[in-house]
Each structure stands twice: as structure tokens, then as C-alpha cells.
Enzyme design. Structure first.
Site, short mmCIF file in Angstrom:
data_model
loop_
_atom_site.label_atom_id
_atom_site.label_comp_id
_atom_site.label_asym_id
_atom_site.label_seq_id
_atom_site.Cartn_x
_atom_site.Cartn_y
_atom_site.Cartn_z
N PHE A 113 0.86 -1.18 0.00
CA PHE A 113 0.00 0.00 0.00
C PHE A 113 0.90 1.23 0.00
O PHE A 113 2.07 1.16 0.38
CB PHE A 113 -0.88 0.00 1.26
N GLN A 226 -8.26 14.19 4.21
CA GLN A 226 -7.61 13.36 3.19
C GLN A 226 -8.43 13.31 1.90
O GLN A 226 -9.64 13.04 1.95
CB GLN A 226 -7.42 11.94 3.71
N HIS A 228 -8.66 11.18 -1.43
CA HIS A 228 -8.14 9.94 -2.03
C HIS A 228 -7.83 10.22 -3.49
O HIS A 228 -8.64 10.82 -4.19
CB HIS A 228 -9.18 8.81 -1.91
N LEU A 238 -15.05 4.90 -4.39
CA LEU A 238 -13.62 4.64 -4.21
C LEU A 238 -13.11 3.53 -5.13
O LEU A 238 -13.75 2.50 -5.29
CB LEU A 238 -13.35 4.21 -2.77
N GLU A 241 -6.82 1.76 -3.15
CA GLU A 241 -5.37 1.84 -3.33
C GLU A 241 -4.79 0.45 -3.64
O GLU A 241 -3.70 0.32 -4.21
CB GLU A 241 -4.78 2.35 -2.02
N ARG A 272 -0.97 8.96 -0.18
CA ARG A 272 -2.15 9.52 -0.83
C ARG A 272 -2.06 11.02 -1.09
O ARG A 272 -2.53 11.50 -2.12
CB ARG A 272 -3.37 9.26 0.04
N HIS A 337 -11.97 11.85 1.32
CA HIS A 337 -12.03 10.44 1.68
C HIS A 337 -12.04 10.19 3.19
O HIS A 337 -12.77 9.34 3.68
CB HIS A 337 -10.84 9.72 1.06
N ARG A 372 -3.09 10.11 6.57
CA ARG A 372 -3.22 8.70 6.97
C ARG A 372 -2.72 7.77 5.87
O ARG A 372 -3.01 7.99 4.70
CB ARG A 372 -4.69 8.38 7.26
C1 LIG Z 1 -14.99 3.75 0.42
C2 LIG Z 1 -14.03 3.64 1.56
C3 LIG Z 1 -13.05 2.66 1.57
C4 LIG Z 1 -12.17 2.54 2.63
N1 LIG Z 1 -11.20 1.56 2.61
C5 LIG Z 1 -10.36 1.45 3.66
C6 LIG Z 1 -9.37 0.42 3.68
O1 LIG Z 1 -9.28 -0.39 2.77
N2 LIG Z 1 -8.54 0.35 4.74
C7 LIG Z 1 -8.61 1.22 5.79
O2 LIG Z 1 -7.84 1.10 6.73
N3 LIG Z 1 -9.56 2.19 5.80
C8 LIG Z 1 -10.44 2.32 4.78
N4 LIG Z 1 -11.39 3.30 4.79
C9 LIG Z 1 -11.58 4.08 6.01
C10 LIG Z 1 -12.35 3.23 7.05
O3 LIG Z 1 -13.24 2.38 6.38
C11 LIG Z 1 -13.14 4.09 8.01
O4 LIG Z 1 -12.35 5.12 8.51
C12 LIG Z 1 -13.64 3.26 9.18
O5 LIG Z 1 -14.32 2.11 8.72
C13 LIG Z 1 -14.55 4.08 10.08
O6 LIG Z 1 -15.14 3.23 11.03
P1 LIG Z 1 -15.95 3.85 12.22
O7 LIG Z 1 -16.35 2.74 13.11
O8 LIG Z 1 -15.18 4.96 12.83
O9 LIG Z 1 -17.23 4.54 11.53
P2 LIG Z 1 -18.37 4.01 10.55
O10 LIG Z 1 -18.14 2.65 10.04
O11 LIG Z 1 -18.57 5.10 9.57
O12 LIG Z 1 -19.62 3.93 11.51
C14 LIG Z 1 -20.22 5.08 12.06
C15 LIG Z 1 -21.44 4.65 12.85
O13 LIG Z 1 -21.96 5.75 13.58
C16 LIG Z 1 -23.36 5.80 13.46
N5 LIG Z 1 -23.76 7.19 13.71
C17 LIG Z 1 -23.19 8.31 13.17
N6 LIG Z 1 -23.77 9.41 13.70
C18 LIG Z 1 -24.71 8.98 14.57
C19 LIG Z 1 -25.64 9.62 15.41
N7 LIG Z 1 -25.71 10.95 15.50
N8 LIG Z 1 -26.49 8.86 16.16
C20 LIG Z 1 -26.43 7.50 16.09
N9 LIG Z 1 -25.55 6.84 15.31
C21 LIG Z 1 -24.70 7.57 14.57
C22 LIG Z 1 -23.65 5.25 12.09
O14 LIG Z 1 -24.94 4.72 12.04
C23 LIG Z 1 -22.59 4.14 11.99
O15 LIG Z 1 -23.08 2.97 12.59
C24 LIG Z 1 -12.26 3.43 3.72
C25 LIG Z 1 -13.24 4.42 3.71
C26 LIG Z 1 -14.09 4.55 2.64
C27 LIG Z 1 -15.08 5.67 2.66
#
Ligand SMILES: Cc1cc2nc3c(=O)[nH]c(=O)nc-3n(C[C@H](O)[C@H](O)[C@H](O)COP(=O)(O)OP(=O)(O)OC[C@H]3O[C@@H](n4cnc5c(N)ncnc54)[C@H](O)[C@@H]3O)c2cc1C
Length: 558
Positions: A113, A226, A228, A238, A241, A272, A337, A372
Site C-alpha cells: 500500500f 484526506q 483519495h 472509491l 489503493e 495519498r 475520503h 493517513r
Molecule cells: C470507500 C471507503 C473505503 C475505505 N477503505 C479502507 C481500507 O481499505 N482500509 C482502511 O484502513 N480504511 C479504509 N477506509 C476508512 C475506514 O473504512 C473508516 O475510517 C472506518 O471504517 C470508520 O469506522 P468507524 O467505526 O469509525 O465509523 P463508521 O463505520 O462510519 O460507523 C459510524 C457509525 O456511527 C453511526 N452514527 C453516526 N452518527 C450517529 C448519530 N448521531 N447517532 C447514532 N448513530 C450515529 C452510524 O450509524 C454508523 O453505525 C475506507 C473508507 C471509505 C469511505
């Protein structure tokens, strides 16, 4: 009123992992999420999760890559935790059932990566997040953790200097309730949708970050956004990468592999921020294709490898661009991103407000600094999710519950605030939202300067004024999306203001924050974290030192 020791807000990877650990540590824990947990945005993650698994790699090498990638803004004590604990967390996910891709000898496969000196990214085809999310959700079900799905938290309650719970709206019927909790863990993900072009789901509106900010908790390093490098042209879905990790090339309209002019050694596998600026420069200097894109070519990998390693990318390209990457290059452009900044939190997810924790993308534990590395965010969710869940479970043993009346009063006040948003006339959420997104895209994007940022700050101030007149015309009580959007828009405007102001004041270029009027990194004046505190007039900025122990800042070269 609903009562739990620990309430985790968010059902993505970080929230599920935090809830599991709190449960394992003996706490009464529940999860509240505005969407059913497996619809969280973590499920969209494609490329993979980093861990130094092999005997020829080490956590120290991982840490150095992470710190260098961060442009030396990451706190090195938290980076050490991230990288040291990575192998254990990944193997734990494997043992719980994640379907990782394998090498011929049966061990977990790893791909290169950007910004990594070693192929360190473990993956499940190009559906890694989906696999991880389902694995953790199975564990949540198995451990009988209560989940409140389709509830939107609208306010955090602060009483006697502690977070005492929250108020939430049940989106299925628009009824509100108070949730009493001795500890609350924010795991609400990023704010990508405040930008016009973003890889994020439409639910990623940063409302959790805004909740903490409005409750008086500082936001950290928000100017570091960030972009992407490779999102599908126009729809901005997306293109992982991993496509470059598997050997994809980037070409401009003259069929030049232009990365040779920007990062001659790392080429397409530079970090990135560097690749995003390179692509944007090609587009701005008219070496992109008409409409504003370059090409990501993976045709030479062959159908078999593409189907095995990048099946989702192939399908996305066919479905959303009408292009089969087995035969033709994919049109790509940079898009917002990831949020490096977020709620200021320490190695156990503790925020400066006792009883409130933050993990995952909504937090700034400061492992990503100014940029990141791909694969480090999924890792961040499980490493710090676990730590925060354990810390919160310990904390609740030391505090008493707040009295009923305090929560009932908070509920009434919040009901009244939302009632006042209903009505005819006034401002419409969609217009304000679209204007905000356009401002962020145009003036707070890949390339920034004083003039653009001053304009953005002023324009967002005006939008916030207009936001006071926001009215929700739809009276439906069943899944009233206009109401939900309006509630979250207020927070989006606050976050836009913090990002633009932080970027205006930081007169240097570091990681993803690039100022054309200050193109050099300036360690003498700016090797420090930005903290933004809510004030009614607008954000008040302060600064904090970066923890540097193992790796001294050097010029970044790839
Ligand atoms: C398309 C894409 C591909 C990616 N690929 C990679 C990768 O290959 N490798 C890597 O390391 N990272 C990757 N990332 C980044 C990574 O996926 C995310 O940073 C990470 O999954 C975020 O997880 P999280 O648990 O913080 O939030 P999320 O998975 O976004 O979950 C947020 C949660 O909060 C809840 N929520 C939000 N606001 C409220 C509210 N006010 N009240 C109640 N519930 C709420 C939502 O319902 C959800 O359940 C990628 C990101 C994207 C967008």
C-alpha cells in the site's frame, strides 16, 4: 428513559469492537446507531488492514512508515500502540472468522500500500471492511449486546462536568428518549459528506464530532482532510489503493506515467497526499482528460488476477462507469475520503470530558497526523475500539448515575429545540447543504490559499446565520429524512467552519494540508496540533505539542 452503564454511539467497526470489550469487561453495554450496524460505512472499506505479521517485518518499521506518512504530526506514543497491537488484533479477527485472502501456504496474504516500505496490508479480496464488519457483528449478536438501531443521537448531556448520557430520536416514529449512561463512547465515523465529491456514504455527516464539539470538547487537527487520489470519475466511488498495490499505473492524456515527475521511487505507491496532488496538478495543467480525470490502468494484470484480487472494483467500474477494467483503464479523480482530525482523545479514547470517549474516524487519537496511510484506519478502529471499551468499563465502576430529573429536563429541552425547527417558510436544508459542499470543494480542497480560505470562512459564517432560519416542512413522523438531514446539517456547518478556519491559520504545507502560498513544511512554527473549541461567535483555536520520541522529523521523500 433508557439506562445502561456504557452507551456506544455508532455500529461501525470501532463501535462494535468497543462494545464487545466493554461487555467482556463486565459492563452493561448497549449500541445505538442511526443505521443497522452492518450498513455502517466500515462495510465499504475495500483495500485492507495493516499489521506487521511476517518475521521480515516489524512494528517499528510499521511505526516509522506511519509517522513519516503523517508528515511527523502523529503522536509517536499512540502510533507505537497502533503498530505493536496490530498483529494481535488482526489474528483475533481471523480467529473470529474474517475470511482473509491467503497465500499458498495458508497464511494471511498481504499486499503493498502507498507509503509502506513492506507489503503489510492484510485483505479479504477488495471487500475487507465488509468481512470485518460482519465478523464483529456476529460477535455482538453472540454476546447478546443490546442494539438500538435507527436512532439518531441529537445531543450529549453534560452535568457536573461529566458526560451523563444523551438524547436521541427514534427515526422510525420520531419519538425522542433520554439515554442515561455513566460512560458514552462516540464511534460515529467521518464527515465526508460536507464535501461535494466524497467517497463516503451519505450517512457520513460527522454528527458525532459535532455533538462532542457542541458539548465543549475540543476538536483536533480538523484542517487535515484526506483526498483519495483515485475515486471513480463523477460518482466518486472509491477505487481502492489496492488497485495500485496490485500494480496499477496512472496515465495522463498524453499516456505519460506522470508519477515519475512527482515521486520517482515510489511512483503510484507514494502516499495519498502526494498522489492526490499529482493527479490534481495534471488535471489543473490540462494534462487530464476532458471533464477532469486521469486513467488508472490495471488491464495488464489480466482477467484472472483482477477477478481474484479486485472483483469489487471491476464490478463498480462496469456498473457505474460502463467500463470493464479488464479491457479499459478506469477514469479517476481525487475526492474527499477521510478525516484525520476529530474529537481530541487519548490512547484509551478518553476525551477531556470525563465519561466521554471517542474512537474510530470520529476521533483524533493522533495516529494519522497530517496524512493517513491506507490500511491504518481499519486498524485504528479495532485497536482503539478495544482499548476504549475496556477503559470505559473500568471508569463506570467509579461513578454514580445522574438523577432522573436531569435527563428528563434535557429530553424536554431537546424536544422543544426540534419542535422549533418544524414549520413552513425559512431556509431549506438541501440548499444550505449544497452550498456548504460547494464551498468546501472549491475553497478548502486539495490546494488551498489565503484568499480561498478567507472566502470559505466568511461564506460558512453566512450559511450558519441562514441556518438559524432552517425549517422542516415535512410533518411525517415515520422516517422523516428532512428532519434528520436538518438536525445533522447544523453540525456540518460547524465542522466546515472549524476546518476552514484551522486551514486558514495554519500557514504551512504538511501532509494533506497544502497551501500554495506557503508550500513548505514549517516545523519551527507549526509542528503542533490544532485544537478548536466551540464558542457562540465561532471556533476558538489553541495548539498542543506533538509527542515525538523515537523518530525525529525529516524531510519526506519517496
Ligand atoms: C470507500 C471507503 C473505503 C475505505 N477503505 C479502507 C481500507 O481499505 N482500509 C482502511 O484502513 N480504511 C479504509 N477506509 C476508512 C475506514 O473504512 C473508516 O475510517 C472506518 O471504517 C470508520 O469506522 P468507524 O467505526 O469509525 O465509523 P463508521 O463505520 O462510519 O460507523 C459510524 C457509525 O456511527 C453511526 N452514527 C453516526 N452518527 C450517529 C448519530 N448521531 N447517532 C447514532 N448513530 C450515529 C452510524 O450509524 C454508523 O453505525 C475506507 C473508507 C471509505 C469511505
Amino acid at each position: 428513559m433508557i439506562d445502561h452503564d456504557v452507551l456506544v454511539i455508532g455500529g461501525g467497526l470501532s463501535g462494535l469492537r468497543a462494545a464487545l470489550e466493554a461487555k467482556f469487561s463486565g459492563a452493561d453495554v448497549a449500541i445505538i446507531s442511526k443505521v443497522y450496524p452492518i450498513r455502517s460505512h466500515s462495510g465499504a472499506a475495500q483495500g485492507g488492514i495493516n499489521a506487521s505479521l511476517g518475521s521480515d517485518d516489524s512494528w517499528k518499521a510499521h511505526a516509522l512508515d506511519t509517522v513519516k506518512g503523517s508528515d511527523y504530526l502523529a503522536d509517536q506514543d499512540t502510533v507505537e500502540i497502533l503498530c505493536r497491537e496490530a498483529p494481535e488484533r488482526v489474528i483475533e479477527m481471523e480467529n473470529w472468522g474474517t475470511n482473509f485472502s491467503r497465500k499458498d501456504d495458508g497464511t494471511i496474504a498481504q499486499r503493498p500500500f502507498g507509503g509502506a516500505g513492506f507489503p503489510r496490508t492484510c485483505y479479504a479480496g477488495d471487500r475487507t471492511g465488509h468481512n470485518l464488519l460482519h465478523t464483529l457483528y456476529e460477535q455482538v449478536l453472540k454476546n447478546k449486546i443490546k442494539v438500538y438501531s435507527e436512532w439518531l443521537v441529537t445531543k450529549l448531556l453534560v452535568e457536573n462536568g461529566k458526560c451523563a448520557g444523551s438524547v436521541a430520536l427514534n427515526t422510525a416514529n420520531s419519538e425522542m428518549d433520554a439515554f442515561r449512561a455513566k460512560a458514552t463512547i462516540l464511534a460515529t465515523g467521518g464527515y465526508g459528506r460536507i464535501y461535494q465529491r466524497s467517497t463516503n456514504a451519505i450517512i457520513n455527516r460527522g454528527s458525532g464530532i459535532a455533538l462532542a464539539y457542541m458539548a465543549g470538547v475540543p476538536l483536533q487537527d480538523m484542517e487535515f482532510v484526506q483526498f483519495h487520489p483515485t475515486t471513480l470519475w463523477d460518482t466518486n466511488i472509491l477505487i481502492t489503493e489496492g488497485a495500485r498495490g496490485e500494480g496499477g499505473y496512472l496515465y495522463n492524456k498524453d499516456h505519460e506515467r506522470f508519477m515519475a515527475n512527482y515521486a520517482a521511487d515510489a511512483m503510484e505507491l507514494a502516499p495519498r497526499d502526494i498522489v492526490a496532488r499529482a493527479i490534481q496538478t495534471e488535471i489543473d495543467e490540462r494534462r487530464g482528460f476532458p471533464g477532469g480525470y486521469v486513467q488508472l490502468d490495471i488491464t495488464h494484470l489480466g482477467k484472472e488476477k483482477i477477478n481474484k484480487r479486485l472483483p469489487g472494483i471491476r464490478q463498480i467500474s462496469i456498473d457505474f462507469a460502463g467500463i470493464d477494467p479488464v479491457q479499459e483503464p478506469i477514469p479517476v479523480q481525487p475526492g474527499q475520503h477521510y478525516s484525520m482530525g476529530g474529537v481530541s482523545s487519548n490512547k484509551d479514547g478518553e476525551t477531556p470530558l470525563p465519561g466521554l470517549y471517542a474512537v474510530g474516524e470520529c476521533a483524533c487519537i493522533s495516529v494519522h497526523g497530517a496524512n493517513r496511510l491506507g490500511g491504518n484506519s481499519l486498524l485504528d478502529t479495532v485497536v482503539f475500539g478495544k482499548r476504549a471499551g475496556g477503559a470505559a468499563a473500568e471508569y463506570v465502576k467509579t461513578v454514580e448515575n445522574q438523577a432522573d430529573e436531569i435527563l428528563i429536563d434535557a429530553l424536554k429541552n431537546e424536544q422543544q429545540r426540534i419542535e422549533e425547527m418544524m414549520g413552513e417558510g425559512g431556509e431549506n436544508f438541501a440548499e444550505l447543504r449544497d452550498e456548504l459542499r460547494a464551498i468546501m470543494q472549491e475553497y478548502v480542497g486539495v490546494f488551498r490559499n489565503r484568499e480561498k480560505l478567507e472566502h470559505a470562512v466568511e461564506a460558512i459564517r453566512e450559511l450558519k446565520e441562514r441556518g438559524k432560519e432552517l425549517r422542516v416542512k415535512n410533518n411525517s413522523s415515520v422516517f422523516n429524512f428532512e428532519l434528520m438531514n436538518a438536525i445533522e446539517l447544523k453540525g456540518m456547518l460547524e465542522l466546515g467552519h472549524v476546518i476552514a478556519l484551522g486551514a486558514l491559520v495554519r500557514e504551512e504545507s504538511r501532509g494533506a494540508h497544502y497551501r500554495t502560498d506557503f508550500p513548505e513544511r514549517d516545523d519551527e512554527n507549526w509542528l503542533k496540533h490544532t485544537l478548536a473549541c466551540f464558542k457562540p461567535k465561532g471556533p476558538e483555536l489553541d495548539y498542543r505539542e506533538v509527542t515525538i520520541d523515537r523518530f525525529q522529523p525529516e524531510r519526506r521523500a519517496y
